[in-house]
Write an enzyme that holds these catalytic residues in place. Structure first.
Site, PDB file in Angstrom:
ATOM      1  N   GLU A  69      14.209  66.007  31.366  1.00 47.16           N
ATOM      2  CA  GLU A  69      14.386  65.689  29.945  1.00 47.16           C
ATOM      3  C   GLU A  69      15.820  65.998  29.500  1.00 47.16           C
ATOM      4  OE1 GLU A  69      13.514  63.780  26.876  1.00 47.16           O
ATOM      5  OE2 GLU A  69      11.696  64.282  27.971  1.00 47.16           O
ATOM      6  N   GLU A  76      21.490  59.640  27.457  1.00 43.85           N
ATOM      7  CA  GLU A  76      21.427  58.964  26.155  1.00 43.85           C
ATOM      8  C   GLU A  76      22.659  59.279  25.313  1.00 43.85           C
ATOM      9  OE1 GLU A  76      17.765  60.144  24.333  1.00 43.85           O
ATOM     10  OE2 GLU A  76      16.574  58.775  25.555  1.00 43.85           O
TER      11      GLU A  76
END
Length: 124
Positions: A69, A76
Site C-alpha cells: 500500500e 500514485e
C-alpha cells in the site's frame, strides 16, 4: 565522512520512513482500513492462541499489505506530480500498482481463511 555520522544518518532514514508511514495513515483511507483489519486480525490471533507458524503467516500478510500500500501510494504521488493531465500510461501505472495491492489483499484473506476458519468452527 566520519564514522560517527553513520548512526545519525541511520536514525534520519528511520525517521523518514516513520514519517512516510504516518503520512499514509493520515491521508490514505485504505491504509486506515488495513490498520483496522490488522488490529482485528491480531486480536483474533491472540484470542484463538494461534501457533507460532500461523503467526508467521499473519505477520507476513500484514507487513506485506502495508508495504504494498505504501508503494502504491508512492507511485500514485509520483504520477500525480509528473502530470495533472490524463495520460494512458499514467493511468496504467496507477492501475498496475493498485492491482498489486488487490492481489496481495486477496492472498491475505485466503491466508486468514486457512488460519482462522478451523478455529472459528471449533469455537462454534
Amino acid at each position: 565522512m566520519d564514522s560517527r555520522d553513520k548512526p545519525v544518518r541511520l536514525w534520519k532514514s528511520f525517521s523518514y520512513a516513520l514519517t512516510g508511514i504516518k503520512t499514509a495513515l493520515w491521508l490514505e483511507r485504505n491504509m486506515r482500513i488495513h490498520l483496522i483489519a490488522s488490529i482485528f486480525v491480531i486480536g483474533c490471533s491472540l484470542y484463538f492462541s494461534i501457533s507460532k507458524f500461523e503467526w508467521l503467516f499473519v505477520i507476513v500478510a500484514i507487513g506485506g499489505i502495508f508495504s504494498l500500500e505504501l508503494i502504491n501510494t508512492a507511485i500514485e504521488r509520483v504520477v500525480d506530480m509528473i502530470t495533472d493531465k490524463y495520460h494512458p500510461l499514467a493511468k496504467q501505472a496507477k492501475d498496475l500498482a493498485a492491482g498489486a495491492v488487490f492481489i496481495y489483499a486477496v492472498t491475505a484473506v485466503v491466508i486468514g481463511i486457512f488460519i482462522f476458519l478451523p478455529h472459528v468452527l471449533r469455537w462454534l
